[in-house]
Design a protein around this motif. Sequence first.
Motif, PDB file in Angstrom:
ATOM      1  N   ASP A 601       0.827  -1.211   0.000  1.00  0.00           N
ATOM      2  CA  ASP A 601       0.000   0.000   0.000  1.00  0.00           C
ATOM      3  C   ASP A 601       0.860   1.261   0.000  1.00  0.00           C
ATOM      4  O   ASP A 601       0.501   2.268  -0.638  1.00  0.00           O
ATOM      5  CB  ASP A 601      -0.925  -0.008   1.219  1.00  0.00           C
ATOM      6  CG  ASP A 601      -1.969  -1.107   1.134  1.00  0.00           C
ATOM      7  OD1 ASP A 601      -2.190  -1.630   0.029  1.00  0.00           O
ATOM      8  OD2 ASP A 601      -2.564  -1.454   2.178  1.00  0.00           O
ATOM      9  N   HIS A 602       1.985   1.194   0.707  1.00  0.00           N
ATOM     10  CA  HIS A 602       2.882   2.354   0.715  1.00  0.00           C
ATOM     11  C   HIS A 602       3.456   2.605  -0.678  1.00  0.00           C
ATOM     12  O   HIS A 602       3.518   3.764  -1.140  1.00  0.00           O
ATOM     13  CB  HIS A 602       4.008   2.111   1.717  1.00  0.00           C
ATOM     14  CG  HIS A 602       4.970   3.250   1.844  1.00  0.00           C
ATOM     15  ND1 HIS A 602       4.635   4.454   2.415  1.00  0.00           N
ATOM     16  CD2 HIS A 602       6.279   3.369   1.449  1.00  0.00           C
ATOM     17  CE1 HIS A 602       5.674   5.270   2.378  1.00  0.00           C
ATOM     18  NE2 HIS A 602       6.681   4.635   1.795  1.00  0.00           N
ATOM     19  N   LEU A 603       3.847   1.547  -1.363  1.00  0.00           N
ATOM     20  CA  LEU A 603       4.344   1.696  -2.729  1.00  0.00           C
ATOM     21  C   LEU A 603       3.270   2.295  -3.638  1.00  0.00           C
ATOM     22  O   LEU A 603       3.541   3.202  -4.440  1.00  0.00           O
ATOM     23  CB  LEU A 603       4.784   0.333  -3.270  1.00  0.00           C
ATOM     24  CG  LEU A 603       6.201  -0.144  -2.936  1.00  0.00           C
ATOM     25  CD1 LEU A 603       6.365  -1.603  -3.344  1.00  0.00           C
ATOM     26  CD2 LEU A 603       7.227   0.717  -3.636  1.00  0.00           C
ATOM     27  N   CYS A 604       2.041   1.783  -3.525  1.00  0.00           N
ATOM     28  CA  CYS A 604       0.965   2.280  -4.385  1.00  0.00           C
ATOM     29  C   CYS A 604       0.668   3.745  -4.111  1.00  0.00           C
ATOM     30  O   CYS A 604       0.449   4.531  -5.047  1.00  0.00           O
ATOM     31  CB  CYS A 604      -0.291   1.426  -4.168  1.00  0.00           C
ATOM     32  SG  CYS A 604      -0.132  -0.290  -4.731  1.00  0.00           S
ATOM     33  N   ARG A 605       0.663   4.128  -2.824  1.00  0.00           N
ATOM     34  CA  ARG A 605       0.398   5.535  -2.504  1.00  0.00           C
ATOM     35  C   ARG A 605       1.461   6.450  -3.095  1.00  0.00           C
ATOM     36  O   ARG A 605       1.149   7.525  -3.641  1.00  0.00           O
ATOM     37  CB  ARG A 605       0.311   5.716  -0.986  1.00  0.00           C
ATOM     38  CG  ARG A 605      -1.006   5.275  -0.382  1.00  0.00           C
ATOM     39  CD  ARG A 605      -1.145   5.778   1.041  1.00  0.00           C
ATOM     40  NE  ARG A 605      -0.072   5.283   1.896  1.00  0.00           N
ATOM     41  CZ  ARG A 605      -0.136   4.146   2.579  1.00  0.00           C
ATOM     42  NH1 ARG A 605      -1.223   3.391   2.489  1.00  0.00           N
ATOM     43  NH2 ARG A 605       0.870   3.758   3.343  1.00  0.00           N
ATOM     44  N   GLN A 606       2.715   6.032  -2.985  1.00  0.00           N
ATOM     45  CA  GLN A 606       3.784   6.870  -3.519  1.00  0.00           C
ATOM     46  C   GLN A 606       3.680   6.995  -5.034  1.00  0.00           C
ATOM     47  O   GLN A 606       3.871   8.083  -5.600  1.00  0.00           O
ATOM     48  CB  GLN A 606       5.147   6.294  -3.118  1.00  0.00           C
ATOM     49  CG  GLN A 606       5.380   6.186  -1.620  1.00  0.00           C
ATOM     50  CD  GLN A 606       5.191   7.512  -0.920  1.00  0.00           C
ATOM     51  OE1 GLN A 606       5.617   8.558  -1.396  1.00  0.00           O
ATOM     52  NE2 GLN A 606       4.536   7.472   0.240  1.00  0.00           N
ATOM     53  N   HIS A 607       3.350   5.892  -5.716  1.00  0.00           N
ATOM     54  CA  HIS A 607       3.207   5.942  -7.176  1.00  0.00           C
ATOM     55  C   HIS A 607       2.025   6.818  -7.584  1.00  0.00           C
ATOM     56  O   HIS A 607       2.120   7.608  -8.542  1.00  0.00           O
ATOM     57  CB  HIS A 607       3.034   4.531  -7.736  1.00  0.00           C
ATOM     58  CG  HIS A 607       4.310   3.758  -7.847  1.00  0.00           C
ATOM     59  ND1 HIS A 607       5.341   4.144  -8.669  1.00  0.00           N
ATOM     60  CD2 HIS A 607       4.729   2.623  -7.239  1.00  0.00           C
ATOM     61  CE1 HIS A 607       6.339   3.287  -8.572  1.00  0.00           C
ATOM     62  NE2 HIS A 607       5.993   2.342  -7.697  1.00  0.00           N
ATOM     63  N   VAL A 608       0.925   6.697  -6.874  1.00  0.00           N
ATOM     64  CA  VAL A 608      -0.258   7.478  -7.224  1.00  0.00           C
ATOM     65  C   VAL A 608      -0.023   8.959  -6.945  1.00  0.00           C
ATOM     66  O   VAL A 608      -0.403   9.830  -7.750  1.00  0.00           O
ATOM     67  CB  VAL A 608      -1.479   6.947  -6.442  1.00  0.00           C
ATOM     68  CG1 VAL A 608      -2.653   7.920  -6.571  1.00  0.00           C
ATOM     69  CG2 VAL A 608      -1.877   5.584  -6.972  1.00  0.00           C
ATOM     70  N   LEU A 609       0.605   9.267  -5.808  1.00  0.00           N
ATOM     71  CA  LEU A 609       0.910  10.667  -5.521  1.00  0.00           C
ATOM     72  C   LEU A 609       1.826  11.263  -6.584  1.00  0.00           C
ATOM     73  O   LEU A 609       1.672  12.428  -6.987  1.00  0.00           O
ATOM     74  CB  LEU A 609       1.556  10.786  -4.139  1.00  0.00           C
ATOM     75  CG  LEU A 609       0.638  10.537  -2.936  1.00  0.00           C
ATOM     76  CD1 LEU A 609       1.432  10.575  -1.644  1.00  0.00           C
ATOM     77  CD2 LEU A 609      -0.488  11.562  -2.898  1.00  0.00           C
ATOM     78  N   GLU A 610       2.780  10.457  -7.036  1.00  0.00           N
ATOM     79  CA  GLU A 610       3.676  10.941  -8.082  1.00  0.00           C
ATOM     80  C   GLU A 610       2.921  11.173  -9.392  1.00  0.00           C
ATOM     81  O   GLU A 610       3.172  12.155 -10.102  1.00  0.00           O
ATOM     82  CB  GLU A 610       4.796   9.925  -8.297  1.00  0.00           C
ATOM     83  CG  GLU A 610       5.841  10.374  -9.307  1.00  0.00           C
ATOM     84  CD  GLU A 610       6.956   9.365  -9.451  1.00  0.00           C
ATOM     85  OE1 GLU A 610       7.856   9.603 -10.261  1.00  0.00           O
ATOM     86  OE2 GLU A 610       6.921   8.326  -8.739  1.00  0.00           O
ATOM     87  N   LEU A 611       1.964  10.293  -9.703  1.00  0.00           N
ATOM     88  CA  LEU A 611       1.192  10.456 -10.929  1.00  0.00           C
ATOM     89  C   LEU A 611       0.286  11.682 -10.861  1.00  0.00           C
ATOM     90  O   LEU A 611       0.160  12.446 -11.822  1.00  0.00           O
ATOM     91  CB  LEU A 611       0.342   9.202 -11.177  1.00  0.00           C
ATOM     92  CG  LEU A 611       1.054   7.975 -11.749  1.00  0.00           C
ATOM     93  CD1 LEU A 611       0.106   6.786 -11.750  1.00  0.00           C
ATOM     94  CD2 LEU A 611       1.549   8.250 -13.163  1.00  0.00           C
ATOM     95  N   ILE A 612      -0.362  11.870  -9.722  1.00  0.00           N
ATOM     96  CA  ILE A 612      -1.405  12.892  -9.628  1.00  0.00           C
ATOM     97  C   ILE A 612      -0.826  14.282  -9.403  1.00  0.00           C
ATOM     98  O   ILE A 612      -1.241  15.258 -10.039  1.00  0.00           O
ATOM     99  CB  ILE A 612      -2.392  12.525  -8.501  1.00  0.00           C
ATOM    100  CG1 ILE A 612      -3.135  11.237  -8.864  1.00  0.00           C
ATOM    101  CG2 ILE A 612      -3.389  13.649  -8.264  1.00  0.00           C
ATOM    102  CD1 ILE A 612      -4.084  10.758  -7.796  1.00  0.00           C
ATOM    103  N   TYR A 613       0.155  14.379  -8.504  1.00  0.00           N
ATOM    104  CA  TYR A 613       0.584  15.713  -8.065  1.00  0.00           C
ATOM    105  C   TYR A 613       2.025  16.076  -8.452  1.00  0.00           C
ATOM    106  O   TYR A 613       2.402  17.238  -8.349  1.00  0.00           O
ATOM    107  CB  TYR A 613       0.449  15.819  -6.542  1.00  0.00           C
ATOM    108  CG  TYR A 613      -0.962  15.587  -6.063  1.00  0.00           C
ATOM    109  CD1 TYR A 613      -1.976  16.488  -6.352  1.00  0.00           C
ATOM    110  CD2 TYR A 613      -1.269  14.448  -5.335  1.00  0.00           C
ATOM    111  CE1 TYR A 613      -3.279  16.267  -5.906  1.00  0.00           C
ATOM    112  CE2 TYR A 613      -2.568  14.220  -4.887  1.00  0.00           C
ATOM    113  CZ  TYR A 613      -3.569  15.119  -5.169  1.00  0.00           C
ATOM    114  OH  TYR A 613      -4.838  14.894  -4.735  1.00  0.00           O
TER     115      TYR A 613
END
Length: 807
Positions: A601-613
């Motif tokens: 979940d930590h990996l996914c959050r970091q990837h999504v934050l990088e994609l979105i913001y």
Amino acid sequence: MGSVKPSVRHRGAGVQSNVSQSVGSNGSAPGAPVSNGYVNHLRSELSVFEKEEFDAQAYVQSKCQSMSEKGIRKLCDDLLDLKKSSAEEMRKSVYANYAAFIRTSREISDLEGELVAMRNLLNSQAALVRGLAESVTSKTSNDSSGTVAKEKDLPQHEPEPSQLERRAQDIPDILDVLLAERKVNQALQILEEGDMLVSEGFQPTGYEGGISTVAASKLQAALSERRARLAEQLAEAIQQPFFRGSELRSAIGALDKLGDGTRAHTLLLHSHHKRLQHNVRGLRPSGTSYGGAYTAALSQLVFSGIAQASRDSVAVFGEEPAYASELVLWARSETELFASLVKRHVLSSSAAAGGLRAAAECVQIALGHCQLLEDQGLALCPVLSKLVRPSVEQALEANLTRIEESVAALAAADDWVLSHPGAMLRGSYGMRSSYGTGHGSYLKLSSSAHRFNFMVQDFLEDVAPLISMQLGGPTLDGLSMLFDSYVDMLMKAVPSPGEDEEGGAENGGDRKVRPAATESQQLALLGNASALADELLPRAASKLVPGGMQTVLSRDDLRSAPRRGRDRDQERNQFGTTANRLPELKDWRRRLQRGVDRLRDHLCRQHVLELIYFSDEPDSQLSPETYLNLDNDGGNPNWHQEPMPSPILQALFHKLTSIQHTAADLLSGRERVVVVLLMRLTETLVICLSEDQDFWDAIEDGEISLGPIGLQQFVLDMQFVIQVAINGRFSSRHMRQVVNDVTARAVTAFAATGGDPHSVLQEDEWFLNAAQEAVRVLLEDWNTQVGSPTASISAQSVSSFRSHGSE
């Protein structure tokens, strides 16, 4: 109470319990009042068991004649269950009241001694009373015949003593000689002879040539004084250190024959204790650098001494309960002294230094010697285990701390490159040579994960011999905490969005591990955690659970057989299913899996934050303007001709495809790990979109309303997410539900502006075909960029469209 036979009381108790059950089954609730008629009926039935001529065999035959074979078998099974439950209940009752039982036995022994002393006093008093009565009678007869005696001038002579009276007068002198010469057996024979003479003198009707009551009383007093002297003489001799073996047993037996059995048994145990202390002082723990040698010598000394004391006790006193209880308490105290010596000279230093292997070996040696006493009825292993357990737990915790510190130090320099354990074994880690040659050697891990696995294997091999001490639970708890700590280190290795590759951004200054900057390195983090949690640690921990090794061996036999196309995921799942049948491991495996979920979940959050913001291109960031500005100046009239998803969704597609392409080689044979990662990454993106309140505030209540093209673009984007997941075979029901919810919310926002969504939106099939076409175009672009090695991805995509396109 004394007239009732024990067997009858026992049967009555059993029947009473059955009656209580029958009352409950009669229709009345337990504890409810029962009618007098029913009670009288039960009493009449119970009266059968109270008769003296009760025949159990005939009673059973009369009751079983009308029963079938099946009913009789069921009755036998019920009786066996009752027998087992009653035996278990009796065992619990004995353990719960053992101290009271021992205390009561001692009190009974003391009362018996007091009763013997009271009987001797009563005999002495009776002898005095009879002597006084005889003297009064003699005086009366002398007074009545005084006149006649005065008339006679002839001298009066004392009556001649009988032969028994002369023997009674000689016995005290004989005993004095024998006591001086320390001839115990002969003195006991003379004392026995004297007791017989005293009993004859106290007979109500004497006979000619017998012993008078006065002489018997004098002899009894003399015998009591000599008996006491002999007892003190024996007690003094028993306490001498050279008094042992047959001489000790003979002296103890003689003291028991003198009527002082309680003192004799206590002196026996005290003698063995003194001898043990003397022998233990001869051992020098500082003279050897190996604690196991001292433990073995001390165990042999102490437990052989306890065994000898037990044999001496049984040889002299038999199986008397009071003496057996005293022996158990004495053996327990000796075990406590032994445990204190082992802890002081061996375990304390081993535990402080984290020497679990040395501590475990010493405890195993001690328990091995202690277990030999069970043949003599002395179960001291639970006592010894409880005493040494704190030291072993201290060593266990010190080992876990050492593993954590060692792995943390290695993680700081880990390059997060997966490799087989062969390279690690050639290094200077000091691991056992058996590692890497067995099963599981095909798994690739980074250097810190290999180190973690090797040290845990060493740790569990040291703990495995101590399963009997109930250390499996604390060990599994310690391992789960250790794994959580390692997962925390892996999470620290994931760089935050906006952090440079060297980890020097705002929050990177306190980083203690090397950052996993590339996609392959981040997949290596997840590969480490999943391999440890799914396979390596459960196999190693199965040594701590009874029957666990059989599970592992059966799985290893499967792997040693020809594979015939069976992939490793299927094999791993088969092992997990079998291991989950062990209740002791099931919950523990869940805890390990929660650690893997945290990292994923930590990996996914970091990837999504990088994609979105934190995307390099502002157009690729998640923004409500992406949809609100599409209808400015009338919108793009050609949008329906070549519809494509938004830049952020295209970036998500490239991220998912890149991860799938990298993991195909990096995590070969562990496809489930990759599928779950992609599934969670997609879910995280759509959940982040649904929970972005600023985004929805602008869509629903912003100055610019959502237009027809913006709504259609949003619907296409959501359909594109579903098709990408279906194409990659990582679609989930939760993700679809969230997509449907946000799509409905966007439609509601458009309808709130006064527009008719049904007149604007195309058919569902149109959005489906547009999303599939977009996936195909993006896949072709991807294959063109990366080259031929990804042709399999394109082929898989085409087949996915054909098989899943209708979903």
